[in-house]
Motif scaffolding. Structure first.
Motif, PDB file in Angstrom:
ATOM      1  N   PRO A  46     -12.334  14.757  13.333  1.00 51.28           N
ATOM      2  CA  PRO A  46     -13.485  13.856  13.211  1.00 51.28           C
ATOM      3  C   PRO A  46     -13.538  12.879  14.390  1.00 51.28           C
ATOM      4  O   PRO A  46     -12.488  12.431  14.868  1.00 51.28           O
ATOM      5  CB  PRO A  46     -13.219  13.093  11.908  1.00 51.28           C
ATOM      6  CG  PRO A  46     -12.173  13.862  11.194  1.00 51.28           C
ATOM      7  CD  PRO A  46     -11.397  14.625  12.217  1.00 51.28           C
ATOM      8  N   THR A  47     -14.753  12.540  14.818  1.00 58.80           N
ATOM      9  CA  THR A  47     -14.940  11.643  15.972  1.00 58.80           C
ATOM     10  C   THR A  47     -14.175  10.328  15.801  1.00 58.80           C
ATOM     11  O   THR A  47     -13.614   9.802  16.750  1.00 58.80           O
ATOM     12  CB  THR A  47     -16.443  11.314  16.130  1.00 58.80           C
ATOM     13  OG1 THR A  47     -17.142  12.553  16.161  1.00 58.80           O
ATOM     14  CG2 THR A  47     -16.724  10.526  17.386  1.00 58.80           C
ATOM     15  N   LEU A  48     -14.168   9.807  14.579  1.00 56.96           N
ATOM     16  CA  LEU A  48     -13.597   8.472  14.360  1.00 56.96           C
ATOM     17  C   LEU A  48     -12.171   8.515  13.785  1.00 56.96           C
ATOM     18  O   LEU A  48     -11.686   7.502  13.291  1.00 56.96           O
ATOM     19  CB  LEU A  48     -14.508   7.650  13.442  1.00 56.96           C
ATOM     20  CG  LEU A  48     -15.930   7.393  13.961  1.00 56.96           C
ATOM     21  CD1 LEU A  48     -16.688   6.476  13.019  1.00 56.96           C
ATOM     22  CD2 LEU A  48     -15.900   6.789  15.369  1.00 56.96           C
ATOM     23  N   LEU A  49     -11.506   9.683  13.846  1.00 54.74           N
ATOM     24  CA  LEU A  49     -10.173   9.784  13.230  1.00 54.74           C
ATOM     25  C   LEU A  49      -9.217   8.703  13.741  1.00 54.74           C
ATOM     26  O   LEU A  49      -8.583   7.992  12.956  1.00 54.74           O
ATOM     27  CB  LEU A  49      -9.568  11.170  13.477  1.00 54.74           C
ATOM     28  CG  LEU A  49      -8.145  11.349  12.929  1.00 54.74           C
ATOM     29  CD1 LEU A  49      -8.039  12.624  12.101  1.00 54.74           C
ATOM     30  CD2 LEU A  49      -7.095  11.394  14.017  1.00 54.74           C
ATOM     31  N   LEU A  50      -9.106   8.559  15.065  1.00 56.83           N
ATOM     32  CA  LEU A  50      -8.084   7.646  15.609  1.00 56.83           C
ATOM     33  C   LEU A  50      -8.388   6.186  15.299  1.00 56.83           C
ATOM     34  O   LEU A  50      -7.506   5.464  14.826  1.00 56.83           O
ATOM     35  CB  LEU A  50      -7.887   7.914  17.103  1.00 56.83           C
ATOM     36  CG  LEU A  50      -7.294   9.315  17.393  1.00 56.83           C
ATOM     37  CD1 LEU A  50      -7.348   9.623  18.881  1.00 56.83           C
ATOM     38  CD2 LEU A  50      -5.872   9.423  16.872  1.00 56.83           C
ATOM     39  N   PRO A  51      -9.624   5.691  15.522  1.00 54.16           N
ATOM     40  CA  PRO A  51      -9.893   4.317  15.087  1.00 54.16           C
ATOM     41  C   PRO A  51      -9.831   4.140  13.570  1.00 54.16           C
ATOM     42  O   PRO A  51      -9.305   3.128  13.083  1.00 54.16           O
ATOM     43  CB  PRO A  51     -11.298   4.017  15.625  1.00 54.16           C
ATOM     44  CG  PRO A  51     -11.850   5.289  16.115  1.00 54.16           C
ATOM     45  CD  PRO A  51     -10.725   6.251  16.321  1.00 54.16           C
ATOM     46  N   GLU A  91     -19.538   1.834  16.092  1.00 51.64           N
ATOM     47  CA  GLU A  91     -20.241   2.608  17.116  1.00 51.64           C
ATOM     48  C   GLU A  91     -19.229   2.874  18.232  1.00 51.64           C
ATOM     49  O   GLU A  91     -18.836   1.955  18.954  1.00 51.64           O
ATOM     50  CB  GLU A  91     -21.448   1.773  17.594  1.00 51.64           C
ATOM     51  CG  GLU A  91     -22.557   2.606  18.171  1.00 51.64           C
ATOM     52  CD  GLU A  91     -22.116   3.280  19.453  1.00 51.64           C
ATOM     53  OE1 GLU A  91     -21.891   4.518  19.426  1.00 51.64           O
ATOM     54  OE2 GLU A  91     -21.957   2.575  20.437  1.00 51.64           O
ATOM     55  N   PRO A  92     -18.754   4.129  18.375  1.00 50.62           N
ATOM     56  CA  PRO A  92     -17.616   4.379  19.262  1.00 50.62           C
ATOM     57  C   PRO A  92     -17.924   4.186  20.753  1.00 50.62           C
ATOM     58  O   PRO A  92     -17.031   3.836  21.512  1.00 50.62           O
ATOM     59  CB  PRO A  92     -17.231   5.832  18.967  1.00 50.62           C
ATOM     60  CG  PRO A  92     -18.419   6.444  18.318  1.00 50.62           C
ATOM     61  CD  PRO A  92     -19.163   5.332  17.642  1.00 50.62           C
ATOM     62  N   LYS A  93     -19.183   4.396  21.167  1.00 48.20           N
ATOM     63  CA  LYS A  93     -19.464   4.275  22.609  1.00 48.20           C
ATOM     64  C   LYS A  93     -19.245   2.842  23.089  1.00 48.20           C
ATOM     65  O   LYS A  93     -18.709   2.609  24.164  1.00 48.20           O
ATOM     66  CB  LYS A  93     -20.905   4.713  22.907  1.00 48.20           C
ATOM     67  CG  LYS A  93     -21.074   6.219  22.785  1.00 48.20           C
ATOM     68  CD  LYS A  93     -22.493   6.626  23.118  1.00 48.20           C
ATOM     69  CE  LYS A  93     -22.712   8.085  22.763  1.00 48.20           C
ATOM     70  NZ  LYS A  93     -24.111   8.377  22.534  1.00 48.20           N
ATOM     71  N   SER A  94     -19.685   1.885  22.277  1.00 47.20           N
ATOM     72  CA  SER A  94     -19.502   0.481  22.678  1.00 47.20           C
ATOM     73  C   SER A  94     -18.296  -0.151  21.991  1.00 47.20           C
ATOM     74  O   SER A  94     -17.974  -1.303  22.260  1.00 47.20           O
ATOM     75  CB  SER A  94     -20.761  -0.319  22.334  1.00 47.20           C
ATOM     76  OG  SER A  94     -21.039  -0.180  20.955  1.00 47.20           O
TER      77      SER A  94
END
Ligand SMILES: [Fe+2]
Length: 286
Positions: free
Chosen positions: A252-257, A38-41
């Motif tokens: 994509p939103t989660l590309l970097l993580p 969950e990227p926000k937290s």
């Protein structure tokens, strides 16, 4: 021997993970498992991975392999969590060092990160055969979306990774570092030369409003109806379309993580002195 297949759709990332097995009480491989994030937290959870474990326990399966079709850019992998929970050898395509080297430079990882693929138990090469209990599987190299993409064939079933989507959605993007639309077209042609009734199982589905999520098609259906690569579309036509379309897509939103976990075979970055692990976020890279 025809495999048994159980699919798990993750609505958060539109990823389909699979368990492929020879028989109840037999052996299985897990393909493309998700680690929820969950990227926000910036919190991970193992809700999705635990569903796979629950099924494995229900069917009393022994995990032989945990496979990635490629280093995903849209979700974190639960490869490491599952290896610890259920056993099995982790594997990905043999060109993963190319992707590791690229992202080692982008993230400026220190020398402790060695981009040689050793983070995985095994690197599969093109046409390599491997066993999952009584099932014989074959790895098929399909570069294009990334240099390291593989498909996994079990008899008349092929897990295609990020190459084809369902016919109404077309094909995967080819604009990540090391991606190449020409190679993607040729890789897809490899899939489309299998016999017409061959089942193709997708890695992603982004269901439009007029249908629910789906992940199974056949070579015949793709050749007749795939909006990007149906019979009659030339490589040049495809490449022009693909590059034009990719230029309009956001990262994509989660590309970097995702990449920071996935090129470490599902391990989080090493914790710092305070016991907390951190992602690095390059500024103005994209
Ligand atoms: Fe992908």
């Amino acid at each position: 021997m025809v495999p048994h297949v159980k699919a798990f759709f993750d609505p958060a990332t539109c990823t389909i993970s699979y368990i492929v097995f020879d028989a109840p009480n037999g052996s299985c491989a897990i393909i493309d498992p998700v680690l929820d994030y969950e990227p926000k937290s910036s919190r991970t959870s193992t809700h999705s991975a635990n569903k796979l474990i629950e099924f494995i326990h229900q069917q009393q399966l022994s995990v032989e392999w945990i496979l990635e079709t490629h280093p995903h850019a849209d979700h974190l992998s639960s490869l490491d969590y599952l290896k610890n929970q259920s056993g099995g050898k982790t594997a990905i395509g043999h060109r993963i060092p190319v992707v590791q080297q690229t992202f080692k430079e982008i993230f400026n990882f220190d020398e402790d990160f060695i981009p040689d693929g050793h983070q995985f138990d095994h690197l599969l090469t093109d046409n390599e055969l491997f066993q999952v209990g009584k099932l014989t599987a074959k790895a098929i190299s399909l570069s294009g979306h990334t240099p390291a993409d593989m498909a996994y064939q079990f008899d008349n079933v092929i897990f295609v990774g990020d190459t084809l989507f369902m016919p109404d959605l077309g094909t995967a993007r080819a604009d990540f570092p090391g991606g190449n639309a020409h190679q993607l077209f040729r890789s897809i042609q490899k899939l489309l030369t299998f016999s017409p009734e061959t089942k193709l199982l997708m890695c992603h589905d982004y269901p439009p409003a007029n249908r629910s999520a789906a992940w199974e098609s056949t070579v015949a259906q793709q050749r007749a109806h795939n909006i990007h690569v149906h019979d009659g579309i030339s490589e040049d036509e495809f490449v022009i379309m693909r590059n034009k379309r990719d230029a309009t897509l956001e990262m994509p939103t989660l590309l970097l993580p995702s990449l920071q976990v996935n090129i470490r075979a599902g391990k989080l970055p090493p914790a710092e002195q305070n016991g907390i692990a951190y992602f690095k976020i390059p500024i103005n890279w994209i």
